[in-house]
Scaffold this active site. Structure first.
Site, short mmCIF file in Angstrom:
data_model
loop_
_atom_site.label_atom_id
_atom_site.label_comp_id
_atom_site.label_asym_id
_atom_site.label_seq_id
_atom_site.Cartn_x
_atom_site.Cartn_y
_atom_site.Cartn_z
N HIS A 133 2.26 3.33 -9.18
CA HIS A 133 2.08 1.88 -9.34
C HIS A 133 3.28 1.27 -10.07
O HIS A 133 3.73 0.18 -9.73
CB HIS A 133 0.78 1.59 -10.09
CG HIS A 133 -0.46 1.96 -9.31
ND1 HIS A 133 -0.64 1.58 -7.99
CD2 HIS A 133 -1.57 2.66 -9.66
CE1 HIS A 133 -1.81 2.04 -7.57
NE2 HIS A 133 -2.40 2.71 -8.56
N ASP A 181 0.83 -1.22 0.00
CA ASP A 181 0.00 0.00 0.00
C ASP A 181 0.86 1.26 0.00
O ASP A 181 1.96 1.27 0.54
CB ASP A 181 -0.91 -0.02 1.24
CG ASP A 181 -2.11 0.91 1.08
OD1 ASP A 181 -2.38 1.37 -0.04
OD2 ASP A 181 -2.77 1.17 2.11
N GLY A 182 0.32 2.31 -0.62
CA GLY A 182 0.99 3.61 -0.58
C GLY A 182 1.48 4.13 -1.93
O GLY A 182 2.14 5.17 -1.98
N LEU A 242 10.11 -20.92 -4.43
CA LEU A 242 9.16 -20.02 -3.76
C LEU A 242 7.75 -20.17 -4.32
O LEU A 242 7.54 -20.13 -5.52
CB LEU A 242 9.63 -18.57 -3.97
CG LEU A 242 8.70 -17.48 -3.45
CD1 LEU A 242 8.69 -17.44 -1.92
CD2 LEU A 242 9.10 -16.11 -4.01
N TRP A 298 -12.03 -1.95 -7.97
CA TRP A 298 -12.77 -1.56 -9.18
C TRP A 298 -13.47 -0.21 -8.99
O TRP A 298 -13.90 0.40 -9.96
CB TRP A 298 -13.81 -2.62 -9.55
CG TRP A 298 -13.24 -3.96 -9.88
CD1 TRP A 298 -13.29 -5.08 -9.10
CD2 TRP A 298 -12.53 -4.35 -11.07
NE1 TRP A 298 -12.65 -6.14 -9.71
CE2 TRP A 298 -12.17 -5.71 -10.93
CE3 TRP A 298 -12.14 -3.68 -12.24
CZ2 TRP A 298 -11.46 -6.42 -11.91
CZ3 TRP A 298 -11.44 -4.38 -13.22
CH2 TRP A 298 -11.11 -5.73 -13.05
C1 IPE Z 1 -5.61 -2.75 -0.25
O1 IPE Z 1 -5.28 -1.42 -0.34
C2 IPE Z 1 -5.51 -3.38 -1.62
C3 IPE Z 1 -4.19 -3.50 -2.18
C4 IPE Z 1 -3.07 -3.12 -1.66
C5 IPE Z 1 -4.15 -4.15 -3.46
P1 IPE Z 1 -6.36 -0.26 -0.52
O2 IPE Z 1 -5.58 0.99 -0.62
O3 IPE Z 1 -7.27 -0.60 -1.65
O4 IPE Z 1 -7.19 -0.35 0.83
P2 IPE Z 1 -8.04 0.74 1.60
O5 IPE Z 1 -9.02 1.32 0.63
O6 IPE Z 1 -7.08 1.80 2.08
O7 IPE Z 1 -8.66 0.02 2.75
C1 IPE Z 2 -1.70 0.19 -3.33
O1 IPE Z 2 -1.46 1.56 -3.41
C2 IPE Z 2 -1.86 -0.45 -4.67
C3 IPE Z 2 -3.25 -0.80 -5.01
C4 IPE Z 2 -4.30 -0.68 -4.26
C5 IPE Z 2 -3.43 -1.38 -6.33
P1 IPE Z 2 -2.63 2.62 -3.35
O2 IPE Z 2 -2.96 3.02 -4.74
O3 IPE Z 2 -3.77 2.13 -2.54
O4 IPE Z 2 -1.89 3.81 -2.61
P2 IPE Z 2 -2.54 4.88 -1.63
O5 IPE Z 2 -3.19 4.14 -0.52
O6 IPE Z 2 -3.53 5.64 -2.45
O7 IPE Z 2 -1.39 5.72 -1.20
MG MG Z 3 -4.17 2.35 -0.54
#
Ligand code: IPE
Ligand code: IPE
Ligand code: MG
Length: 238
Positions: A33, A16-17, A127, A65
């Site tokens: 990404h 995430d992030g 792995l 989505w």
């Molecule tokens: C969870 O992250 C999904 C992935 C990392 C693929 P999100 O960014 O979608 O989750 P929320 O919306 O912060 O809970």
């Molecule tokens: C995680 O990064 C990747 C996916 C959910 C595909 P985010 O796109 O959720 O990143 P933030 O949370 O907006 O920073």
């Molecule tokens: Mg996120």
């Protein structure tokens, strides 16, 4: 990583992030990404090198989505690019790929590439790399319940003799050990519908670093933290 005495068998990562990383660098979210896939590559290689048995990565949730069509398209393109570009090296490194999630809900080219990657690496013994795409734990559990209900209805399963193993066999993670260590980057402290059943006794770490900046040092720190945890599983140690 010789100082790592107690390695987790199964590591799960909520990557995430990427969005916040892109924003902080005044870049489009797709660039975040893209940078995220570089971290992914490094973490997969390291996991394979240090002998982690299974690595499960959350790449796209059933809820993702909801994002803009532009972002979803960028993620889908990246997915295809990743799988077509990395498959040779993953296969050479003896990595076995499994997709967690509903492949039928994906666009055709992505679905075909994922199925091809699974088939090509099916006999590999290194792995176990699980990539969660169009994955939601509630969806997974509901599918398992439906599959078992169908078997009960057609008479091939006695509901009273149903075991946890029967249930686990219907999950995308069939045959894998439970998650030992869950890492979520970016400081968010929630599961966001990832591996709810499999994380029942997972140790968790929530490093604040954003996924594109997650380094091997950060990964090692999480693995060391795991090694220092006292896992009791409801019992008592000493
Ligand atoms: C969870 O992250 C999904 C992935 C990392 C693929 P999100 O960014 O979608 O989750 P929320 O919306 O912060 O809970
Ligand atoms: C995680 O990064 C990747 C996916 C959910 C595909 P985010 O796109 O959720 O990143 P933030 O949370 O907006 O920073
Ligand atoms: Mg996120």
């Amino acid at each position: 990583m010789s100082e790592l005495k107690k390695l987790p068998r199964h590591v799960a990562i909520i990557m995430d992030g990427n969005g916040r990383w892109a924003k902080a660098h005044a870049l489009a979210v797709a660039q975040g990404h893209r940078r995220g896939t570089e971290t992914l590559r490094a973490i997969i290689r390291e996991s394979s090198d240090i002998g982690i048995e299974a690595l499960s990565l959350y790449a796209f949730s059933t809820e993702n989505w909801k994002r803009s069509a532009a972002e979803v398209n960028a993620l889908m393109s990246l997915l295809l690019e990743y799988f077509t570009g990395e498959i040779d090296e993953l296969d050479e490194n003896n990595v076995r790929i499994r997709i967690l999630g509903d492949k039928d809900g994906l666009p055709g080219p992505q679905r075909d590439a994922l199925i091809a990657a699974e088939r090509r690496t099916a006999e590999n013994t290194g792995l176990k790399l699980n990539i969660a795409i169009n994955y939601g734990a509630r969806d997974e559990i509901l599918r398992a319940a439906k599959a078992l209900a169908r078997r009960a209805k057609d008479g091939t399963l006695d509901p009273d003799s149903l075991t946890a193993a029967d249930f686990e066999n219907e999950l995308y993670t069939r045959g894998l050990p439970d998650v030992d260590l869950l890492i979520r980057t970016s400081g968010e402290m929630r599961l966001s519908n990832f591996l709810l059943y499999q994380c029942a006794y997972a140790e968790m770490t929530f490093p604040t670093v954003l996924w594109p900046d997650f380094s091997l040092d950060d990964y090692h720190a999480a693995l060391r933290a795991f090694g220092a945890r006292d896992r009791r599983f409801g019992g008592r140690n000493g």
